[in-house]
Design a protein around this motif. Structure first.
Motif, short mmCIF file in Angstrom:
data_model
loop_
_atom_site.label_atom_id
_atom_site.label_comp_id
_atom_site.label_asym_id
_atom_site.label_seq_id
_atom_site.Cartn_x
_atom_site.Cartn_y
_atom_site.Cartn_z
N ARG A 193 51.38 -26.94 38.27
CA ARG A 193 51.38 -25.70 39.08
C ARG A 193 51.89 -24.51 38.26
O ARG A 193 51.42 -23.40 38.43
CB ARG A 193 52.20 -25.90 40.34
CG ARG A 193 51.49 -26.75 41.35
CD ARG A 193 52.22 -26.80 42.69
NE ARG A 193 51.65 -27.85 43.49
CZ ARG A 193 52.21 -29.03 43.70
NH1 ARG A 193 53.40 -29.30 43.19
NH2 ARG A 193 51.62 -29.95 44.44
N ALA A 194 52.84 -24.75 37.37
CA ALA A 194 53.34 -23.65 36.53
C ALA A 194 52.24 -23.14 35.61
O ALA A 194 52.04 -21.93 35.48
CB ALA A 194 54.55 -24.12 35.73
N TRP A 195 51.52 -24.06 34.94
CA TRP A 195 50.43 -23.64 34.07
C TRP A 195 49.38 -22.88 34.87
O TRP A 195 48.86 -21.84 34.42
CB TRP A 195 49.79 -24.84 33.38
CG TRP A 195 50.55 -25.31 32.19
CD1 TRP A 195 51.34 -26.42 32.10
CD2 TRP A 195 50.59 -24.69 30.89
NE1 TRP A 195 51.87 -26.52 30.84
CE2 TRP A 195 51.43 -25.47 30.07
CE3 TRP A 195 50.01 -23.54 30.36
CZ2 TRP A 195 51.70 -25.15 28.75
CZ3 TRP A 195 50.27 -23.23 29.04
CH2 TRP A 195 51.11 -24.02 28.25
N ARG A 243 56.70 -24.13 32.80
CA ARG A 243 57.53 -24.34 33.99
C ARG A 243 58.79 -23.46 33.94
O ARG A 243 59.18 -22.86 34.94
CB ARG A 243 57.89 -25.81 34.10
CG ARG A 243 58.55 -26.16 35.39
CD ARG A 243 58.61 -27.66 35.54
NE ARG A 243 59.31 -28.03 36.74
CZ ARG A 243 59.48 -29.27 37.13
NH1 ARG A 243 58.99 -30.26 36.41
NH2 ARG A 243 60.12 -29.55 38.23
N ALA A 244 59.42 -23.39 32.79
CA ALA A 244 60.62 -22.56 32.65
C ALA A 244 60.28 -21.08 32.82
O ALA A 244 61.07 -20.32 33.39
CB ALA A 244 61.29 -22.81 31.31
N ALA A 245 59.11 -20.68 32.34
CA ALA A 245 58.69 -19.28 32.51
C ALA A 245 58.51 -18.95 33.99
O ALA A 245 58.97 -17.90 34.46
CB ALA A 245 57.40 -19.02 31.74
N ASP A 273 53.30 -33.67 35.18
CA ASP A 273 53.73 -33.76 36.57
C ASP A 273 53.21 -32.56 37.37
O ASP A 273 52.77 -31.56 36.81
CB ASP A 273 55.26 -33.90 36.66
CG ASP A 273 55.99 -32.65 36.20
OD1 ASP A 273 55.89 -31.61 36.89
OD2 ASP A 273 56.66 -32.70 35.14
N SER A 274 53.27 -32.68 38.68
CA SER A 274 52.65 -31.67 39.55
C SER A 274 53.31 -30.30 39.42
O SER A 274 52.62 -29.27 39.48
CB SER A 274 52.65 -32.13 41.00
OG SER A 274 53.97 -32.30 41.48
N GLU A 275 54.62 -30.23 39.24
CA GLU A 275 55.29 -28.93 39.10
C GLU A 275 54.90 -28.24 37.79
O GLU A 275 54.71 -27.03 37.75
CB GLU A 275 56.80 -29.09 39.20
CG GLU A 275 57.27 -29.47 40.59
CD GLU A 275 56.84 -28.47 41.66
OE1 GLU A 275 57.01 -27.25 41.43
OE2 GLU A 275 56.34 -28.89 42.71
#
Length: 108
Positions: free
Chosen positions: A7-9, A34-36, A2-4
């Motif tokens: 973006r996190a990566w 994402r959690a990071a 997914d997009s979020e």
């Protein structure tokens, strides 16, 4: 992905001073890219991330993220992460291996 999560990566990938070993450590500590990225500044600081690194993770360069997302929109352009089924597992044995691979063509 997914997009979020994408973006996190990308945020971890482009953060100045946050190399692959640190990226791996953050992902292991928080459970995912994402959690990071969603972790508090205090939690990131507790992991040894300097103030500038925390800022880069929490507020990544929007223009660079957009540039990379645009690149990924092209036919046969892919982002592989260790979560991807076609990730080259041999990279997992290298401490300084990248955490993302930008691929043009078939990922098999």
């Amino acid at each position: 992905m997914d997009s979020e999560t994408l973006r996190a990566w990308l945020a971890l990938h482009i953060a100045p001073g946050i190399g692959p070993a640190t990226q791996r450590s953050l992902i292991a500590r928080f459970g995912s890219a994402r959690a990071a990225v969603d972790a508090s500044a205090t939690a990131l600081g507790a992991e040894g991330i300097a103030h500038a690194g925390v800022d880069a993770i929490k507020q990544p360069d929007a223009d660079e993220i957009a540039r990379l997302e645009h690149w990924l929109e092209a036919d046969s352009h892919h982002l592989l992460t260790p979560e991807h089924p076609n990730w080259p597992n041999r990279l997992n044995a290298i401490d300084a291996a990248p955490t993302v691979l930008f691929v043009v063509g078939d990922t098999d």
